[in-house]
Design a protein around this motif. Structure first.
Motif, PDB file in Angstrom:
ATOM      1  N   GLN A  12      -5.162  -1.323   1.323  1.00  0.00           N
ATOM      2  CA  GLN A  12      -5.702  -0.943   2.628  1.00  0.00           C
ATOM      3  C   GLN A  12      -4.706  -0.094   3.414  1.00  0.00           C
ATOM      4  O   GLN A  12      -5.088   0.890   4.060  1.00  0.00           O
ATOM      5  CB  GLN A  12      -6.069  -2.192   3.427  1.00  0.00           C
ATOM      6  N   ILE A  13      -3.430  -0.474   3.354  1.00  0.00           N
ATOM      7  CA  ILE A  13      -2.397   0.308   4.050  1.00  0.00           C
ATOM      8  C   ILE A  13      -2.356   1.727   3.492  1.00  0.00           C
ATOM      9  O   ILE A  13      -2.327   2.714   4.237  1.00  0.00           O
ATOM     10  CB  ILE A  13      -1.026  -0.383   3.912  1.00  0.00           C
ATOM     11  N   SER A  15      -4.706   3.337   1.936  1.00  0.00           N
ATOM     12  CA  SER A  15      -5.937   4.048   2.289  1.00  0.00           C
ATOM     13  C   SER A  15      -5.881   4.576   3.714  1.00  0.00           C
ATOM     14  O   SER A  15      -6.241   5.718   3.986  1.00  0.00           O
ATOM     15  CB  SER A  15      -7.140   3.109   2.109  1.00  0.00           C
ATOM     16  N   ARG A  16      -5.419   3.737   4.647  1.00  0.00           N
ATOM     17  CA  ARG A  16      -5.356   4.157   6.044  1.00  0.00           C
ATOM     18  C   ARG A  16      -4.345   5.276   6.249  1.00  0.00           C
ATOM     19  O   ARG A  16      -4.598   6.235   7.007  1.00  0.00           O
ATOM     20  CB  ARG A  16      -5.006   2.961   6.922  1.00  0.00           C
ATOM     21  N   LEU A  17      -3.216   5.158   5.581  1.00  0.00           N
ATOM     22  CA  LEU A  17      -2.198   6.193   5.742  1.00  0.00           C
ATOM     23  C   LEU A  17      -2.653   7.521   5.153  1.00  0.00           C
ATOM     24  O   LEU A  17      -2.409   8.600   5.727  1.00  0.00           O
ATOM     25  CB  LEU A  17      -0.887   5.748   5.087  1.00  0.00           C
ATOM     26  N   SER A  19      -5.720   8.465   4.969  1.00  0.00           N
ATOM     27  CA  SER A  19      -6.740   8.968   5.898  1.00  0.00           C
ATOM     28  C   SER A  19      -6.088   9.660   7.085  1.00  0.00           C
ATOM     29  O   SER A  19      -6.539  10.733   7.522  1.00  0.00           O
ATOM     30  CB  SER A  19      -7.625   7.817   6.375  1.00  0.00           C
ATOM     31  N   LEU A  20      -5.006   9.064   7.617  1.00  0.00           N
ATOM     32  CA  LEU A  20      -4.291   9.704   8.728  1.00  0.00           C
ATOM     33  C   LEU A  20      -3.690  11.036   8.294  1.00  0.00           C
ATOM     34  O   LEU A  20      -3.726  12.024   9.048  1.00  0.00           O
ATOM     35  CB  LEU A  20      -3.192   8.764   9.241  1.00  0.00           C
TER      36      LEU A  20
END
Length: 812
Positions: A12-13, A15-17, A19-20
């Motif tokens: 999840q980390i 994926s979020r990074l 995306s950013l």
């Protein structure tokens, strides 16, 4: 090692990074697309679309890479892939911005390197095949590198034949050779350290291999990569053995090698000289580093904006100087962000190394982290003169398929090493070397940040004022420069054209020696230089407008018009009177100090400067010199009226004369917004300019008061219309009013309300003629003073010119 995060949290980390990172690169691409409209301040432009191909390729590769790591390495480090991805995307967009053709090539390399990375995720995380076949890997790398000695090519046309390939596809074997060297050293030391801790026993076998690799690189003249090899060799042995003397020995060896290289390799000597003092030859051997520093200075704190700077002025900006390109368009803020990303990558790499389950993978992770970090520090330091320039690439960011592929392979290995959640870390008997290495990397990054801030903020303004800074001229093509107007607001120098095609037109070129020029090849001179901040809109506009235009357009606001005290009608008469003679004329209002006419002959036409510059620079008559303000001449007996006004019927002593010269302003440069000559010192041979002389002559027409000179009178601001520019100094009482009046009366021209004094000076083989004049103190009109200087012996002509000009100026 036990899990520190819940299952799936690392994915999840990541994926979020990612995306950013995608959001950042998407916005960056949008800005690059709109940059032409922003630069030209119109929607009717050709937009940039090429970079979207690179962005799409980045999205595809990062999405596939994320999905594969989620499936195959769910417990791997969640930070290094997003960091590497962001650096890669940032680099590709920068390359597209600089050269779309190379951007497409880098996109192809990204697809290839990304495919290798994704396939490599299937490998076993224990990496036993790398350890088992260490000699095969290194030998293969050396053999492929050796092939460049026979089949090597230089795609860029230089002397370094370090590539293999043809037809536009080239590969540089020395790039993956770094990776193979790290693998070999890690495997070799992991096998030997349990058996022997004697440094000599460890170093001797590998020194031969290292020597072969360095010899190949030296023959290729790839000295930057050679320095990286030495550093990697040193760090890996230091971390593995814990022997601090290895650092000392390697440092001494590197210094000795540097000294030998300085005296025997022209390339090293040129780069060291350019590093120590780039300003000695800024247009020659130091051109790259000087232009790089200008790019950093031009970026300042917040940058010019993506697509709005001029990083293409730096040679090889897509590769060796990509850091300076990023610095120019994103500023100190952007470069600090870039340094933070590299620092965070290094910290995660060190964490992976410390938690590795065996000595081989720990040493391998340290070597790979050191490779990425050290090479980044080395090339960025070269860009900002912290270190000598080496010519290596910035990992993940610079153009170069070999470099990008090697960086992705290093990233792959680090991810594989980090994906061992159920294995305990290998014992760490000596943690100090790891702390020292982390400290060195951190110190290097902090030094880069401080040095970058020094050039961008502290030294930036002075660097940007250099005449060889072409960025100012490029900005002048897109932002209309203010006009120089005479006292009646008639044009002298103006800007014409449309955004992107603005050019300077010199309406009255006879004034060129005074008003000067602004030229992309030859810089600036005269009033164009001294009033540049007003004419470029950086002074006189509200601070909010300057900030807004810099933020949105990456450019200053439109320039402001400046009104001068010159009267073009009188100026034309002065030029006609001086004609083909060599000399100068200065006519002023003796009370206010306003300069009404200022002629310098011979002169030149700045409209034809590009075509005539070489001839003008070599012309023995010095047409580029402003003789009125910058010419220095011996005064001779032209000073007699001032001695008389001071109460000395004959020449005074040297000390008394120096006192009078001081009162007359001969030992101080006139303070006005115009380049002026240097001044003489008390006790030395006196030399003065016609401008200084006319200010002294004004005392006889102005009741003994020397006026403050004025040339730039007012600036037309957008909020307050015309704002008066005050004089830079105050009037000075030099003589008593009665003494000044008596002297003027004694020199009165019969039948006219003017006084005049002519004098000839002979300094073999040179001859000069001075003519001083002015209106009498009781004259009812505008008080005037004039000085004529001829570089010949002709008192009659000088006097006639002075009297005629006074009559013209005094006429209603």
């Amino acid at each position: 090692m036990k899990r520190f995060l819940a299952p799936g949290t690392q994915v999840q980390i990541q994926s979020r990074l990612l995306s950013l990172a995608g959001v950042f690169l998407f916005l960056y691409s949008v800005i690059l697309t709109l940059a032409p409209a922003v630069r030209e301040r119109t929607w009717l432009v050709a937009y940039n679309w090429n970079q979207w191909l690179g962005f799409a390729a980045w999205v595809i590769i990062c999405t596939l890479a994320h999905n594969q790591t989620r499936r195959r390495l769910p417990d791997s480090d969640p930070y290094i892939l997003p960091i590497a991805g962001l650096l890669t995307g940032w680099g590709i967009l920068t390359i597209y911005r600089l050269n779309p053709t190379f951007g497409m090539r880098q996109t192809a390399w990204l697809m290839f390197a990304g495919a290798i990375f994704i396939i490599g995720l299937r490998l076993s995380p224990n990496l036993s095949f790398l350890r088992r076949y260490k000699y095969v890997w290194l030998t293969s790398g050396l053999l492929i590198t050796a092939l460049t000695l026979i089949f090597g090519v230089a795609p860029g046309g230089g002397n370094e034949r370090a590539w293999l390939g043809c037809c536009g596809i080239y590969f540089q074997p020395s790039e993956p050779l770094k990776l193979l060297l790290i693998i070999f050293l890690a495997a070799y030391l992991a096998d030997r350290l349990p058996l022997s801790l004697r440094p000599l026993a460890l170093l001797a076998p590998t020194a031969v291999v290292m020597g072969i690799a360095l010899l190949l690189l030296v023959i290729q003249r790839d000295l930057g990569t050679a320095s990286i090899f030495i550093f990697l060799f040193t760090i890996i042995f230091f971390v593995a053995s814990g022997k601090k003397r290895i650092l000392f020995i390697s440092l001494v060896g590197l210094l000795v090698a540097g000294l030998v290289g300085y005296f025997f390799f022209d390339l090293i000597r040129l780069r060291v000289d350019a590093w120590l003092n780039p300003w000695l030859d800024p247009s020659g051997r130091s051109f790259q580093i000087v232009q790089s520093l200008m790019a950093v200075a031009n970026g300042g704190t917040s940058g010019r904006g993506p697509g709005l700077g001029s990083p293409g002025l730096v040679p090889v900006a897509i590769s060796d100087f990509v850091f300076s390109a990023i610095a120019e368009e994103t500023g100190l803020v952007g470069t600090l962000g870039l340094l933070t990303l590299i620092g965070f990558f290094a910290s995660r790499g060190m964490r992976i190394a410390l938690r590795a389950p065996d000595t081989f993978r720990r040493t391998l992770a340290v070597g790979l982290t050191t490779y990425i970090s050290a090479q980044s520090i080395l090339i960025m330091g070269g860009n900002i003169r912290l270190l000598p320039l080496t010519g290596v690439t910035l990992p993940f960011v610079s153009y170069g398929g070999s470099s990008l592929l090697t960086s992705f392979l290093a990233l792959l290995i680090l991810l594989l090493i980090s994906s061992q959640p159920d294995e305990e870390p290998a014992p760490l008997p000596k943690p100090q070397p790891y702390l020292i290495l982390a400290g060195l990397i951190g110190l290097g990054l902090l030094s880069l940040a401080a040095t970058n801030a020094w050039w961008a903020v502290w030294r930036g303004p002075s660097i940007l004022e250099r005449t060889d800074n072409s960025r100012r001229s490029i900005a002048d093509r897109y932002v209309k420069r203010g006009s120089l107007l005479d006292s009646h607001e008639d044009p002298i120098n103006i800007t014409q054209g449309n955004p992107g095609e603005y050019s300077r037109t010199y309406v009255y070129p006879e004034l060129a020696a005074v008003t000067g020029y602004t030229n992309p090849n030859y810089g600036q001179s005269g009033l164009e230089a001294s009033l540049d901040l007003y004419l470029r809109g950086l002074q006189g506009n509200p601070a909010s407008s300057i900030w807004w235009d810099h933020l949105v357009y990456g450019q200053p606001p439109p320039g402001l018009n400046v009104r001068l005290s010159l009267d073009l009608e009188i100026q034309q008469k002065a030029d006609e009177l001086l004609g083909n003679r060599t000399g100068a004329i200065v006519l002023i209002n003796a009370s206010s100090g306003e300069i009404l006419a200022m002629a310098s002959h011979p002169t030149f036409d700045p409209n034809s400067l590009d075509a005539q510059a070489t001839m003008l620079f070599k012309d023995p008559t010095s047409p580029l010199l402003d003789r009125a303000a910058q010419g220095v001449y011996p005064p001779g007996n032209a000073l007699d009226p001032f001695f008389q006004a001071a109460g000395y019927p004959t020449w005074p002593s040297q000390s008394e004369a120096d006192r009078i010269y001081t009162d007359l302003g001969f030992f101080a440069a006139p303070e006005l917004r115009l380049p002026v000559a240097g001044v003489s010192k008390p006790g030395s041979a006196l030399g003065i300019s016609p401008l200084q002389m006319v200010l002294a002559a004004a005392t006889l027409s102005n009741h003994g008061v020397r006026p403050a000179p004025r040339l730039a009178m007012a600036v037309d601001t957008p909020t307050q219309s015309w704002i008066i520019l005050p004089a830079l100094t105050d009037p000075v009482t030099t003589f008593t009013a009665s003494n000044a009046a008596n002297t003027a009366q004694a020199l009165m021209v019969k039948g006219q309300p003017i006084w005049q004094w002519n004098s000839m000076v002979i300094q073999n083989p040179l001859k000069f003629t001075w003519s001083l004049g002015g209106t009498l103190p009781d004259y009812q009109g505008v008080p005037l003073a004039v000085v004529v200087l001829l570089e010949e012996n002709d008192e009659y002509s000088a006097g006639l010119i002075g009297r005629t000009l006074l009559e013209i100026a005094a006429s209603p």
